[in-house]
Design a protein around this motif. Structure first.
Motif, PDB file in Angstrom:
ATOM      1  N   UNK A 121       3.215   0.628   0.195  1.00 17.77           N
ATOM      2  CA  UNK A 121       2.715  -0.595   0.834  1.00 17.77           C
ATOM      3  C   UNK A 121       2.793  -1.783  -0.130  1.00 17.77           C
ATOM      4  N   UNK A 122       2.403  -1.542  -1.377  1.00 16.66           N
ATOM      5  CA  UNK A 122       2.411  -2.612  -2.386  1.00 16.66           C
ATOM      6  C   UNK A 122       3.842  -3.020  -2.728  1.00 16.66           C
TER       7      UNK A 122
ATOM      8  N   UNK B 100      -5.519  -1.541   5.489  1.00 13.65           N
ATOM      9  CA  UNK B 100      -5.537  -0.116   5.848  1.00 13.65           C
ATOM     10  C   UNK B 100      -6.764   0.519   5.181  1.00 13.65           C
ATOM     11  N   UNK B 101      -7.274   1.636   5.725  1.00 14.57           N
ATOM     12  CA  UNK B 101      -8.563   2.198   5.281  1.00 14.57           C
ATOM     13  C   UNK B 101      -8.691   2.430   3.788  1.00 14.57           C
TER      14      UNK B 101
ATOM     15  N   UNK C 277     -11.899   2.161   0.538  1.00 19.42           N
ATOM     16  CA  UNK C 277     -12.440   3.512   0.392  1.00 19.42           C
ATOM     17  C   UNK C 277     -12.746   3.784  -1.087  1.00 19.42           C
ATOM     18  N   UNK C 278     -14.018   3.848  -1.467  1.00 21.34           N
ATOM     19  CA  UNK C 278     -14.379   4.080  -2.880  1.00 21.34           C
ATOM     20  C   UNK C 278     -13.766   5.358  -3.449  1.00 21.34           C
ATOM     21  N   UNK C 279     -13.628   6.401  -2.589  1.00 23.94           N
ATOM     22  CA  UNK C 279     -13.048   7.666  -3.046  1.00 23.94           C
ATOM     23  C   UNK C 279     -11.585   7.483  -3.450  1.00 23.94           C
ATOM     24  N   UNK C 280     -10.861   6.667  -2.687  1.00 23.38           N
ATOM     25  CA  UNK C 280      -9.455   6.411  -3.012  1.00 23.38           C
ATOM     26  C   UNK C 280      -9.345   5.818  -4.411  1.00 23.38           C
TER      27      UNK C 280
ATOM     28  N   UNK D 231      -2.831 -12.760   4.543  1.00 25.68           N
ATOM     29  CA  UNK D 231      -3.308 -11.374   4.535  1.00 25.68           C
ATOM     30  C   UNK D 231      -2.947 -10.631   3.251  1.00 25.68           C
ATOM     31  N   UNK D 232      -1.661 -10.580   2.849  1.00 26.03           N
ATOM     32  CA  UNK D 232      -1.343  -9.932   1.572  1.00 26.03           C
ATOM     33  C   UNK D 232      -2.047 -10.570   0.375  1.00 26.03           C
ATOM     34  N   UNK D 233      -2.226 -11.878   0.408  1.00 25.36           N
ATOM     35  CA  UNK D 233      -2.931 -12.564  -0.683  1.00 25.36           C
ATOM     36  C   UNK D 233      -4.370 -12.060  -0.792  1.00 25.36           C
TER      37      UNK D 233
END
Length: 371
Positions: A256-257, A265-266, A270-273, A303-305
């Protein structure tokens, strides 16, 4: 004579010539004489070698097996001599404009044979092809590109060659070619190469990283007349989708990056990620973090920013040396420019990032709730 009808090369292997050494004169001429003689000798050898008869026990040369005790030049010696000469032409061409195209043209015919693939890899020839894989514009350069890609495709049927193709970064060059080429035969041979490499090692993941799924979608929208190409595009698209499904959460994030397609996206919140994958950001000298900073510096899409600013703030929070690393990469100045952005989403996440930079991880939980 042979150019007019390549099948005539079979005449060199007629039984009436069984006691004649039909290869030796041309092998000798490869090493001396002017370029015209060398070029024609090379092409004659490539055609006659390719036309030699096959037997149940392997290949014969001039009716004599390569393990024969006669003094005729064996097929092994012919192929070895030819491959050496072709590699020499790729390194130091005897002719400034014809040396490399002649070598590639002959290789495209000879690499159909497993024994030639093996000899070519052993002669360290694979790396000599890589610089020739680049977008072409003139008719002459398009033909050279096509024949080079044809050589690469033939090498994908030989496992040791695949390792070399990966080592010398052939995939990024092939992706550049297929992205920019409009010549159907070039696109076809590159797509067939991708299809062969898809299941090999990390090639599938690399293709995803290089944005090939989006390129394939674009190619499918074009009007191609070749049914084999259309079928290969569909197979490649399906294979790439399967690869994406198998990717870990960080692989998906990385894709994605690298493609610049950042969205909420989730995994971003997500702290676990972040806890489980924070050390992955250290790979390739913090490549992903550098790309995020580049997005902050160059993207025009709110959005990407916003997502990039948020992700940098997450890195600061979860990595023990996050603040120091982000400061060293000169991210602060770039993020601060977004504090007055017209998008509230961008300014909010830019502010969060700057606060984490100044305040550090101590206040991270408070700022997380605030954001």
């Amino acid at each position: 004579m042979l150019t007019a009808n390549p099948k005539r090369a079979r005449l060199f292997h007629d039984k009436s010539l069984a006691k004649e050494d039909t290869y030796e004169p041309f092998l000798r001429l490869l090493l001396k004489g002017n370029w015209f003689i060398k070029e024609k000798s090379c092409k004659i050898l490539a055609l006659t070698v390719s036309a030699r008869p096959k037997t149940q026990n392997g290949v014969v040369a001039n009716g004599v097996a390569s393990n024969s005790k006669t003094k005729l030049t064996t097929i092994d010696a012919v192929l070895r001599g030819l491959v050496e000469w072709l590699c020499t032409q790729l390194k130091k061409p005897s002719h400034p404009s014809r040396g490399i195209p002649t070598a590639i043209n002959c290789l495209a015919a000879l690499l159909k044979e497993p024994v030639v693939r093996s000899s070519f890899v052993q002669a360290d020839g694979v790396k000599l092809l890589i610089p020739l894989i680049c977008p072409a514009s003139t008719q002459q350069s398009i033909q050279l590109l096509y024949e080079t890609c044809l050589c690469v495709w033939l090498l994908t049927y030989y496992e040791p060659a695949i390792e070399y193709l990966a080592t010398f970064r052939a995939l990024p060059r092939l992706v550049d070619v297929v992205r920019s080429s409009t010549k159907e035969k070039v696109v076809r041979v590159v797509v067939l190469t991708f299809r062969n490499l898809l299941s090999k090692g990390t090639c599938g993941a690399q293709m995803v990283d290089l944005g090939l799924p989006q390129i394939i979608q674009s190619l499918k929208a074009q009007a191609w007349s070749d049914e084999d190409l259309l079928e290969a595009l569909n197979q490649l698209e399906d294979g790439l989708k399967d690869n994406i499904k198998k990717l870990s959460s960080f692989d998906k994030y990385k894709q994605e990056v690298l493609l610049g397609h950042l969205d909420w996206s989730p995994m971003h919140k997500d702290p676990l990620f972040w806890r489980d994958n924070i050390t992955c950001f250290e790979e390739n000298d913090f490549q992903i973090l550098r790309v995020l900073i580049t997005i902050v510096d160059s993207s025009n899409d709110p959005r990407p920013l916003a997502v990039a600013c948020f992700d940098i703030s997450q890195f600061i929070q979860h990595h023990p040396a996050g603040r120091v690393i982000v400061n060293d990469l000169k991210a602060k100045e770039r993020v601060m420019k977004l504090m007055n952005h017209e998008s509230a989403e961008v300014t909010r996440n830019a502010l969060l990032c700057i606060q984490r930079l100044f305040l550090g991880a101590k206040y991270a939980s408070f700022l997380q709730e605030w954001s």
